[in-house]
Design a protein around this motif. Structure first.
Motif, PDB file in Angstrom:
ATOM      1  N   TRP A  50     -48.722 -42.248  45.252  1.00 48.47           N
ATOM      2  CA  TRP A  50     -49.902 -41.434  45.543  1.00 48.47           C
ATOM      3  C   TRP A  50     -49.530 -40.217  46.382  1.00 48.47           C
ATOM      4  CZ3 TRP A  50     -52.581 -39.199  49.394  1.00 48.47           C
ATOM      5  CH2 TRP A  50     -53.887 -38.788  49.121  1.00 48.47           C
ATOM      6  N   ALA A  51     -48.710 -40.420  47.399  1.00 42.67           N
ATOM      7  CA  ALA A  51     -48.363 -39.334  48.319  1.00 42.67           C
ATOM      8  C   ALA A  51     -47.543 -38.244  47.641  1.00 42.67           C
ATOM      9  CB  ALA A  51     -47.603 -39.890  49.520  1.00 42.67           C
ATOM     10  N   ASN A  52     -46.759 -38.607  46.637  1.00 45.85           N
ATOM     11  CA  ASN A  52     -45.828 -37.647  46.039  1.00 45.85           C
ATOM     12  C   ASN A  52     -46.250 -37.131  44.669  1.00 45.85           C
ATOM     13  OD1 ASN A  52     -43.262 -37.557  47.889  1.00 45.85           O
ATOM     14  ND2 ASN A  52     -43.864 -39.715  47.806  1.00 45.85           N
ATOM     15  N   SER A  53     -47.323 -37.678  44.093  1.00 43.05           N
ATOM     16  CA  SER A  53     -47.766 -37.235  42.767  1.00 43.05           C
ATOM     17  C   SER A  53     -48.534 -35.924  42.869  1.00 43.05           C
ATOM     18  CB  SER A  53     -48.663 -38.298  42.119  1.00 43.05           C
ATOM     19  OG  SER A  53     -47.933 -39.453  41.804  1.00 43.05           O
ATOM     20  N   ARG A  54     -48.164 -34.984  42.036  1.00 43.63           N
ATOM     21  CA  ARG A  54     -48.870 -33.700  41.979  1.00 43.63           C
ATOM     22  C   ARG A  54     -49.921 -33.774  40.874  1.00 43.63           C
ATOM     23  NH1 ARG A  54     -46.620 -29.942  40.032  1.00 43.63           N
ATOM     24  NH2 ARG A  54     -47.738 -28.238  41.049  1.00 43.63           N
ATOM     25  N   ALA A  55     -51.074 -34.326  41.215  1.00 40.76           N
ATOM     26  CA  ALA A  55     -52.146 -34.481  40.235  1.00 40.76           C
ATOM     27  C   ALA A  55     -53.472 -34.611  40.960  1.00 40.76           C
ATOM     28  CB  ALA A  55     -51.898 -35.714  39.353  1.00 40.76           C
ATOM     29  N   GLY A  56     -54.539 -34.264  40.266  1.00 40.82           N
ATOM     30  CA  GLY A  56     -55.868 -34.391  40.841  1.00 40.82           C
ATOM     31  C   GLY A  56     -56.461 -35.777  40.674  1.00 40.82           C
ATOM     32  N   ILE A  57     -55.892 -36.573  39.763  1.00 40.69           N
ATOM     33  CA  ILE A  57     -56.325 -37.954  39.533  1.00 40.69           C
ATOM     34  C   ILE A  57     -55.076 -38.824  39.590  1.00 40.69           C
ATOM     35  CG2 ILE A  57     -57.404 -39.564  37.917  1.00 40.69           C
ATOM     36  CD1 ILE A  57     -58.779 -37.028  36.683  1.00 40.69           C
ATOM     37  N   VAL A  58     -55.017 -39.758  40.534  1.00 35.99           N
ATOM     38  CA  VAL A  58     -53.850 -40.621  40.712  1.00 35.99           C
ATOM     39  C   VAL A  58     -54.336 -42.070  40.716  1.00 35.99           C
ATOM     40  CG1 VAL A  58     -51.884 -41.205  42.181  1.00 35.99           C
ATOM     41  CG2 VAL A  58     -52.660 -38.831  42.038  1.00 35.99           C
ATOM     42  N   ASN A  59     -53.912 -42.857  39.717  1.00 40.41           N
ATOM     43  CA  ASN A  59     -54.416 -44.213  39.533  1.00 40.41           C
ATOM     44  C   ASN A  59     -53.315 -45.256  39.696  1.00 40.41           C
ATOM     45  OD1 ASN A  59     -56.910 -43.093  38.913  1.00 40.41           O
ATOM     46  ND2 ASN A  59     -56.586 -43.176  36.709  1.00 40.41           N
ATOM     47  N   TRP A  60     -53.752 -46.469  39.986  1.00 42.16           N
ATOM     48  CA  TRP A  60     -52.823 -47.604  40.116  1.00 42.16           C
ATOM     49  C   TRP A  60     -53.344 -48.761  39.270  1.00 42.16           C
ATOM     50  CZ3 TRP A  60     -52.305 -51.326  44.860  1.00 42.16           C
ATOM     51  CH2 TRP A  60     -51.154 -52.120  44.706  1.00 42.16           C
ATOM     52  N   ASN A  61     -52.511 -49.231  38.354  1.00 44.81           N
ATOM     53  CA  ASN A  61     -52.844 -50.336  37.455  1.00 44.81           C
ATOM     54  C   ASN A  61     -54.128 -50.074  36.671  1.00 44.81           C
ATOM     55  OD1 ASN A  61     -50.577 -51.926  38.058  1.00 44.81           O
ATOM     56  ND2 ASN A  61     -51.567 -52.779  39.877  1.00 44.81           N
ATOM     57  N   LYS A  62     -54.373 -48.816  36.396  1.00 40.42           N
ATOM     58  CA  LYS A  62     -55.481 -48.367  35.563  1.00 40.42           C
ATOM     59  C   LYS A  62     -54.955 -47.280  34.632  1.00 40.42           C
ATOM     60  CE  LYS A  62     -59.277 -49.459  36.090  1.00 40.42           C
ATOM     61  NZ  LYS A  62     -60.059 -50.568  35.454  1.00 40.42           N
ATOM     62  N   PRO A  63     -55.654 -47.044  33.519  1.00 46.13           N
ATOM     63  CA  PRO A  63     -55.202 -45.980  32.615  1.00 46.13           C
ATOM     64  C   PRO A  63     -55.261 -44.604  33.270  1.00 46.13           C
ATOM     65  CG  PRO A  63     -56.806 -47.423  31.541  1.00 46.13           C
ATOM     66  CD  PRO A  63     -56.830 -47.761  32.997  1.00 46.13           C
ATOM     67  N   THR A  64     -54.607 -43.630  32.643  1.00 41.66           N
ATOM     68  CA  THR A  64     -54.684 -42.253  33.125  1.00 41.66           C
ATOM     69  C   THR A  64     -56.041 -41.631  32.801  1.00 41.66           C
ATOM     70  OG1 THR A  64     -53.721 -41.470  31.043  1.00 41.66           O
ATOM     71  CG2 THR A  64     -52.208 -41.826  32.893  1.00 41.66           C
ATOM     72  N   ASN A  65     -56.736 -42.185  31.809  1.00 40.38           N
ATOM     73  CA  ASN A  65     -58.005 -41.592  31.381  1.00 40.38           C
ATOM     74  C   ASN A  65     -59.179 -42.462  31.831  1.00 40.38           C
ATOM     75  OD1 ASN A  65     -57.655 -43.728  29.556  1.00 40.38           O
ATOM     76  ND2 ASN A  65     -56.915 -42.369  27.945  1.00 40.38           N
ATOM     77  N   GLY A  66     -60.378 -42.064  31.417  1.00 34.83           N
ATOM     78  CA  GLY A  66     -61.568 -42.808  31.802  1.00 34.83           C
ATOM     79  C   GLY A  66     -62.074 -42.481  33.193  1.00 34.83           C
ATOM     80  N   ALA A  67     -61.930 -41.225  33.623  1.00 31.77           N
ATOM     81  CA  ALA A  67     -62.365 -40.828  34.965  1.00 31.77           C
ATOM     82  C   ALA A  67     -63.883 -40.932  35.103  1.00 31.77           C
ATOM     83  CB  ALA A  67     -61.912 -39.407  35.258  1.00 31.77           C
ATOM     84  N   SER A  68     -64.332 -41.282  36.292  1.00 28.45           N
ATOM     85  CA  SER A  68     -65.757 -41.447  36.558  1.00 28.45           C
ATOM     86  C   SER A  68     -66.428 -40.099  36.782  1.00 28.45           C
ATOM     87  CB  SER A  68     -65.951 -42.325  37.798  1.00 28.45           C
ATOM     88  OG  SER A  68     -67.305 -42.314  38.208  1.00 28.45           O
ATOM     89  N   SER A  69     -67.629 -39.936  36.211  1.00 26.08           N
ATOM     90  CA  SER A  69     -68.413 -38.719  36.450  1.00 26.08           C
ATOM     91  C   SER A  69     -69.013 -38.691  37.844  1.00 26.08           C
ATOM     92  CB  SER A  69     -69.528 -38.602  35.407  1.00 26.08           C
ATOM     93  OG  SER A  69     -68.997 -38.424  34.109  1.00 26.08           O
ATOM     94  N   SER A  70     -68.939 -39.811  38.560  1.00 29.68           N
ATOM     95  CA  SER A  70     -69.449 -39.866  39.931  1.00 29.68           C
ATOM     96  C   SER A  70     -68.405 -39.441  40.950  1.00 29.68           C
ATOM     97  CB  SER A  70     -69.927 -41.293  40.247  1.00 29.68           C
ATOM     98  OG  SER A  70     -71.002 -41.652  39.405  1.00 29.68           O
ATOM     99  N   ALA A  71     -67.273 -38.936  40.483  1.00 29.79           N
ATOM    100  CA  ALA A  71     -66.201 -38.441  41.354  1.00 29.79           C
ATOM    101  C   ALA A  71     -65.812 -37.044  40.889  1.00 29.79           C
ATOM    102  CB  ALA A  71     -64.992 -39.379  41.295  1.00 29.79           C
ATOM    103  N   PRO A  72     -65.132 -36.281  41.720  1.00 25.00           N
ATOM    104  CA  PRO A  72     -64.652 -34.979  41.258  1.00 25.00           C
ATOM    105  C   PRO A  72     -63.620 -35.141  40.158  1.00 25.00           C
ATOM    106  CG  PRO A  72     -63.753 -35.490  43.419  1.00 25.00           C
ATOM    107  CD  PRO A  72     -64.790 -36.525  43.130  1.00 25.00           C
ATOM    108  N   PHE A  73     -63.561 -34.182  39.242  1.00 25.51           N
ATOM    109  CA  PHE A  73     -62.627 -34.226  38.128  1.00 25.51           C
ATOM    110  C   PHE A  73     -61.929 -32.881  38.015  1.00 25.51           C
ATOM    111  CE2 PHE A  73     -61.335 -33.545  33.773  1.00 25.51           C
ATOM    112  CZ  PHE A  73     -60.741 -34.752  33.431  1.00 25.51           C
ATOM    113  N   GLY A  74     -60.630 -32.874  38.199  1.00 21.77           N
ATOM    114  CA  GLY A  74     -59.881 -31.631  38.060  1.00 21.77           C
ATOM    115  C   GLY A  74     -58.448 -31.829  38.478  1.00 21.77           C
ATOM    116  N   GLY A  75     -57.618 -30.849  38.206  1.00 27.22           N
ATOM    117  CA  GLY A  75     -56.205 -30.941  38.527  1.00 27.22           C
ATOM    118  C   GLY A  75     -55.679 -29.676  39.145  1.00 27.22           C
ATOM    119  N   ILE A  76     -54.355 -29.629  39.268  1.00 28.52           N
ATOM    120  CA  ILE A  76     -53.683 -28.478  39.864  1.00 28.52           C
ATOM    121  C   ILE A  76     -52.703 -27.907  38.847  1.00 28.52           C
ATOM    122  CG2 ILE A  76     -53.960 -29.360  42.204  1.00 28.52           C
ATOM    123  CD1 ILE A  76     -51.082 -30.363  42.084  1.00 28.52           C
TER     124      ILE A  76
END
Length: 470
Positions: free
Chosen positions: A404-430
């Protein structure tokens, strides 16, 4: 002479819809004439109108899902889930508006009040993608309307009918017809809309190449808001996963949902060299079972075709190009139906490929990279100009903390897919994934701008220093 825009069903090749390109400036002028009255309406009225929109969508849900399914090729079950996201967006946007852009009083000096309010920009253009033709466009439109803006929406030329039916739902709900306009057309109309002097900003979801063009185009227009969501070259690391089958399922969901046509889809699978064979064995078995078929097929398919033959041809050429550079097929890409854009899920080992292209290969194609240790895995995960989504499968809490600390991404997950982001959270990247204007729950931030006012009912003033004595 107006150019015809034709929508074709990817799965069958049948013509779904045909129409003429719009006059961009006419649509912009209509929206500009309507926005001031809409912005002056009480927030409660705008909220009520959007709740009526939800009721209209619910009443038309079957038809809307069928249209999305036919026009994009995605399975009907997935199109129905998209409609549910369209419905849910209104309540989410109301909560976000109240939390992030509500009126507030700020403590001030005795007898003085400081107020924080937000104003709409005016007329906002929305450029929508084809992969979620209603949900992603709606994710911009709803919060923009709630804030008091007018909308000129151009759907992808590959999914115009989905865009038309979405706009019809707004109008059927009683939202003024001039307030939400639609521009039908191709790249020329998109360029004209972005360049129109009559818009006050542009909200975009699409490719990095188009986003970069828009970023340059708006560079000398700081008075206009620009929100960019431009996809990703997303990594998924599998490291010391206790269950190879579960890890394979998470990888397959990440890489191949929506035929890989999600901006958050995993593009690069990073594994520990020498310990990856159980995962690959499970992936081979799982991918052989995935049903790739027409969207209305029974049993329901896991995925349908990609959007068109041009996209399928490009993905096959990319797979072949990586093979010619030294890649090794792990799961071969197949084209089961000639002249139709169905592609089977594929994996290619690109560990020994030099100068791998840092691009978003938008389809069911996963590149595998073998590394020696976790430091190398982190370095490989960040070996991209994009920065949207990243996921770690397996590992300890301490390892995830490092990830988490070293990943350059706006969405960082653990033991979950990279997709399926919640609309109740911010969504975006760098990086090439966005311009620090996250959408979803944070869309409220770019749909209105803050105005701070220091206020006092009676004017009082004095100068206590720096004056000559009488």
């Amino acid at each position: 002479m107006a150019t015809d825009i034709i929508s074709t069903e990817p799965a069958t090749g049948a013509t779904l819809w045909r129409g003429s390109a719009s006059d961009v400036e006419v649509e912009v002028e209509l929206a500009r004439g309507a926005w001031a009255e809409w912005a002056a309406r009480p927030l409660a009225v705008r909220v009520e109108m959007l709740r009526r929109f939800v009721n209209v969508v619910r009443g038309r849900a079957e038809d809307l899902a069928d249209t999305i399914s036919r026009e994009t090729g995605k399975p009907l079950w997935e199109a129905k889930a998209e409609i549910e996201s369209v419905i849910a967006k209104v309540d989410i946007s109301i909560s976000a508006y109240n939390e992030r852009t509500a009126q507030r009083r700020i403590d001030g000096a005795v007898g003085t009040r400081t107020a924080l309010r937000h104003k709409p920009h005016g007329v906002l253009a929305v450029l929508g993608p084809y992969n979620f033709p209603m949900h992603l466009a709606n994710g911009h439109i709803v919060p923009a309307l709630l804030a008091g803006n007018a909308i000129v929406f151009k759907p992808s030329e590959k999914t115009p009918l989905s865009g038309i039916k979405l706009v019809e739902c707004y109008h059927a709900a009683g939202i003024p017809g001039a307030l939400v306009r639609i521009v039908i057309g191709g790249p020329a109309e998109g360029k004209a809309l972005a360049a129109s002097e009559g818009i006050d900003g542009l909200l975009f979801t699409g490719s990095a190449n188009t986003g970069l063009i828009l970023n340059r185009q708006f560079a000398d227009k700081p008075n206009k808001i620009l929100a960019l969501e431009m996809g990703g070259n997303n990594p998924i690391i599998v490291w010391d996963a206790p269950d190879a089958y579960t890890a394979a399922v998470l990888v397959a969901q990440s890489a191949f949902l929506s035929a890989g046509q999600r901006c958050t889809a995993a593009r690069r699978l990073i594994v520990k060299d020498g310990a990856h064979e159980p995962l690959i064995a499970e992936l081979r078995k799982l991918l052989a079972r995935l049903i790739v078929a027409e969207p209305h097929s029974s049993p329901a398919p896991f995925m349908g075709p990609v959007i068109d033959n041009e996209a399928a041809d490009g993905l096959q050429e990319s797979f072949l190009a990586l093979l010619m550079k030294g890649g090794r097929p792990v799961v071969q890409m197949e084209r089961p139906i000639e002249n139709r854009p169905f592609l089977s899920p594929s994996i290619i080992d690109v560990t020994d490929v030099r100068d791998r292209p840092d691009i978003e290969l938008f389809g069911p194609m996963l590149q595998m990279i073998r590394v020696s240790d976790f430091d190398a895995a982190l370095a490989e995960a960040n070996n991209t100009r994009f920065g949207l989504s990243a996921s770690l499968i397996g590992g300890s809490p301490e390892l995830y903390d490092r990830f988490w600390a070293n990943s350059r991404a706006g969405i960082v997950n653990w033991n979950k897919p990279t997709n399926g982001a919640s609309s109740s959270a911010p969504f975006g990247g760098i990086g090439l994934s966005g311009n620090h204007r996250p959408s979803a729950y944070y869309a409220a931030d770019y749909c209105a701008y803050p105005v701070v006012s220091t206020e006092e009912e009676n004017p009082r003033a004095s100068i206590g220093i720096g004056l000559r004595q009488d």
